[in-house]
Write an enzyme that holds these catalytic residues in place. Sequence first.
Site, short mmCIF file in Angstrom:
data_model
loop_
_atom_site.label_atom_id
_atom_site.label_comp_id
_atom_site.label_asym_id
_atom_site.label_seq_id
_atom_site.Cartn_x
_atom_site.Cartn_y
_atom_site.Cartn_z
N LYS A 35 5.54 -10.45 -22.84
CA LYS A 35 5.85 -9.11 -22.31
C LYS A 35 6.67 -8.31 -23.32
O LYS A 35 6.41 -7.13 -23.56
CB LYS A 35 6.66 -9.23 -21.00
CG LYS A 35 5.80 -9.35 -19.76
CD LYS A 35 6.63 -9.62 -18.52
CE LYS A 35 7.27 -8.38 -17.95
NZ LYS A 35 8.08 -8.68 -16.73
N LEU A 151 12.73 3.77 -5.92
CA LEU A 151 11.38 4.12 -6.42
C LEU A 151 10.30 3.35 -5.66
O LEU A 151 10.53 2.25 -5.18
CB LEU A 151 11.27 3.84 -7.92
CG LEU A 151 11.43 2.42 -8.45
CD1 LEU A 151 10.16 1.60 -8.31
CD2 LEU A 151 11.83 2.46 -9.91
N ASN A 206 14.83 1.09 3.55
CA ASN A 206 13.53 0.41 3.53
C ASN A 206 13.12 -0.04 4.92
O ASN A 206 11.96 0.10 5.32
CB ASN A 206 13.59 -0.79 2.59
CG ASN A 206 13.13 -0.44 1.20
OD1 ASN A 206 12.92 0.74 0.89
ND2 ASN A 206 12.96 -1.42 0.34
N LEU A 248 3.95 8.16 8.39
CA LEU A 248 3.37 8.10 9.73
C LEU A 248 1.87 7.85 9.65
O LEU A 248 1.13 8.19 10.56
CB LEU A 248 3.64 9.40 10.49
CG LEU A 248 5.04 9.58 11.10
CD1 LEU A 248 5.11 10.88 11.89
CD2 LEU A 248 5.43 8.41 11.99
N GLY A 255 2.50 -3.62 3.12
CA GLY A 255 2.59 -4.78 2.23
C GLY A 255 3.55 -4.44 1.11
O GLY A 255 4.42 -3.59 1.25
N CYS A 258 8.50 -5.04 -1.21
CA CYS A 258 9.79 -4.58 -0.68
C CYS A 258 9.90 -4.65 0.84
O CYS A 258 10.74 -5.37 1.37
CB CYS A 258 10.04 -3.15 -1.15
SG CYS A 258 9.93 -3.03 -2.94
C1 UGA Z 1 9.00 0.98 -0.96
C2 UGA Z 1 9.79 2.26 -0.63
O1 UGA Z 1 8.90 3.32 -0.29
C3 UGA Z 1 10.66 2.70 -1.82
O2 UGA Z 1 11.47 3.80 -1.45
C4 UGA Z 1 11.56 1.52 -2.24
O3 UGA Z 1 12.38 1.86 -3.34
C5 UGA Z 1 10.68 0.34 -2.59
O4 UGA Z 1 9.91 -0.02 -1.43
C6 UGA Z 1 11.57 -0.79 -3.05
O5 UGA Z 1 12.40 -1.26 -2.28
O6 UGA Z 1 11.52 -1.17 -4.23
P1 UGA Z 1 6.67 0.47 -2.18
O7 UGA Z 1 6.79 -0.90 -1.59
O8 UGA Z 1 6.35 0.59 -3.62
O9 UGA Z 1 8.05 1.30 -1.97
O10 UGA Z 1 5.52 1.24 -1.43
P2 UGA Z 1 5.37 2.27 -0.22
O11 UGA Z 1 4.70 3.47 -0.72
O12 UGA Z 1 6.63 2.44 0.49
O13 UGA Z 1 4.32 1.50 0.70
C7 UGA Z 1 4.61 0.24 1.29
C8 UGA Z 1 3.53 -0.15 2.25
O14 UGA Z 1 3.56 0.68 3.41
C9 UGA Z 1 2.10 -0.04 1.70
O15 UGA Z 1 1.36 -1.17 2.05
C10 UGA Z 1 1.54 1.19 2.38
O16 UGA Z 1 0.15 1.15 2.55
C11 UGA Z 1 2.26 1.14 3.71
N1 UGA Z 1 2.35 2.46 4.37
C12 UGA Z 1 3.09 3.45 3.80
C13 UGA Z 1 1.69 2.68 5.56
O17 UGA Z 1 1.02 1.78 6.11
N2 UGA Z 1 1.79 3.91 6.17
C14 UGA Z 1 2.52 4.91 5.63
O18 UGA Z 1 2.57 6.00 6.24
C15 UGA Z 1 3.18 4.68 4.40
#
Ligand code: UGA
Length: 434
Positions: A35, A151, A206, A248, A255, A258
Site C-alpha cells: 500500500k 465522512l 451514526n 429516508l 451495510g 460503520c
Molecule cells: C456512514 C455515515 O453516513 C457517515 O456520516 C459516517 O462518518 C460513516 O458511516 C462512518 O462512521 O465512518 P457510510 O457507512 O460510508 O457512512 O455510508 P452511508 O452513506 O451512511 O450508507 C450506509 C448504509 O445505509 C448503506 O448500505 C446505504 O445503502 C444505507 N442507506 C443509506 C439506506 O438504506 N437508506 C438511506 O436513506 C441511506
Amino acid sequence: MKIAVAGTGYVGLVTGVCLAENGHSVTCVDVDASKIEMMRRGISPIYEQGLSELMRKNKEKLTFTLDFKEAYADADVIFIGVGTPEKRDGSANLAYVYGVADQIAEVVTKECVVVVKSTVPIGTNDKIEQYFADRLQNRVKIHVASNPEFLAQGTAVRDTLHASRIVIGVEDAYAEKMLREVYRGFDAPLLVTNRRSAEMIKYASNDFLALKISYINEIANLCEIIGADIEDVTKGMSYDTRIGSKFLNAGIGYGGSCFPKDTKALSWLASYNDNEIKTIKAAIEVNESQKLKPVKKASKYYKDFRGLNVAVLGLTFKPGTDDLREAPSLVTVPILVDDGANIKAWDPVGCDNFKKHVPEGITYCETIEETLKDADICFIFTEWPEVKVLNPSVFVEKMRHPIVIDGRNCFSVKDIKGVPMVYESIGRAVIDNR
Ligand code: UGA
C-alpha cells in the site's frame, strides 16, 4: 506544523490528504508495504472519488512510510485513524488503536497532541491518556484529543473538505489551540466539547442515521401490506424540515463498515453499563431481517432456485465504493448459491472483492445486458447509476422471465407502466404487467 497520520484506510488516508490540501505537511504511516508503495506512486489503495487526483496534486506535502519513528518522533499532531472492527460480542476491538499508542509512546521526543479519529467507545480517550502516562519512554507531555470522523464512503473527500461539522473533544487548552490550528483552513462549524461528549457525538450520530433507515424500512414494510406507497409517504414527511428528506430511502437495509458496527458497539456499551438502548436494539433487528426481503419476495415466484438463471445487479453496500463489508448481497447471494441457482452478477467495482467472500458459484459479467440474458429472475442490490438509467424494457428483451426484485427502488412505478414484466420493490405495490 508537522502532522502524522496512523492508518491509511478511508479515515486515515482521506484525513491526511485533505490536511495536505489545506497546506499542512503530512506523513502517513501504514504497516502494509504494498500500500505504501502504491501511495508513493500517487495511487490510492481505496476506491474513492477524487482521492488519487488530490494525492498527486499534493505529492510535495505528503510522505508515505512504514517507519513510524520517522513519522511520530517529532510530530506536533498525530492522528490515529486505524480500524476498530467489531469483536464477537459486538464490542469494538481497540487492538489497532493501542498498537499505534504503543508505537507513539516508544518514540515521541517532544510535546504533541494525539488525536483519536477512529470510532472508539466512550471513555477510550481517557484510557489512552493513562496508557501513555504508564508507558512513555521520554518525559514529554502528550495531550489526547477526540476528533470523530463524519465522512461517508464514496463521498469521503467532499465530506472532509466541506465537512458538516468539526468536533473537537479536549480536556486542555493546548490541545484545543493545536487542533484549531490544524483546521484553520476548513470552512465548517467547529464544536469544542469534552472528550466523552465528542466520542458520544460520533456514536449518537451514526446510530441515529441507522435508526432512521430501520424506521423507514419498517414503515415501507407496512406500506406494502396496507397499500400505501413509501416514496409518496417519505416525500410527504420530508416537507417537514424537522424530519428532512435524507436517510429516508427504504431498501434492503444498511451495510458498510460503520452503521452495523457502531449500533452493536453502543448497544454493547449500554448493556455493559447495566443500561439498554431499546431503539438501537430494534434498529439492528429490523436491519437483519430487511436483508432477507429479496429472497422472501422471490419465493412467491419460485419454490426454490435450483437450476434457475439468476441475475444480480450490484454487490457493494452502496454505490460509489468497492466495499462489501456487511453488504446485504453477502447475505442473499450465498443463499442463492446454496440453493443451486446459476448466478450471473454485475457490479462496476465490487466483483473482485466479492470473489474473496464467495469464491465459487458465480459468473461475473462485464455488462448489465450480459447479466440479464436468459435470466429467470433479477435482483437489484445496489442503486448504481448504471442501473438507475436503464430503460426497463431491457429486462423484457433480455430475460427469459422478466421478474425483477428491486431492493433499492431504482425505478419509479411510472417507469414500469405498460412494460410486460413483474416488478417488486420496497414499500410499493407489486407491478405485474405480464
Ligand atoms: C456512514 C455515515 O453516513 C457517515 O456520516 C459516517 O462518518 C460513516 O458511516 C462512518 O462512521 O465512518 P457510510 O457507512 O460510508 O457512512 O455510508 P452511508 O452513506 O451512511 O450508507 C450506509 C448504509 O445505509 C448503506 O448500505 C446505504 O445503502 C444505507 N442507506 C443509506 C439506506 O438504506 N437508506 C438511506 O436513506 C441511506
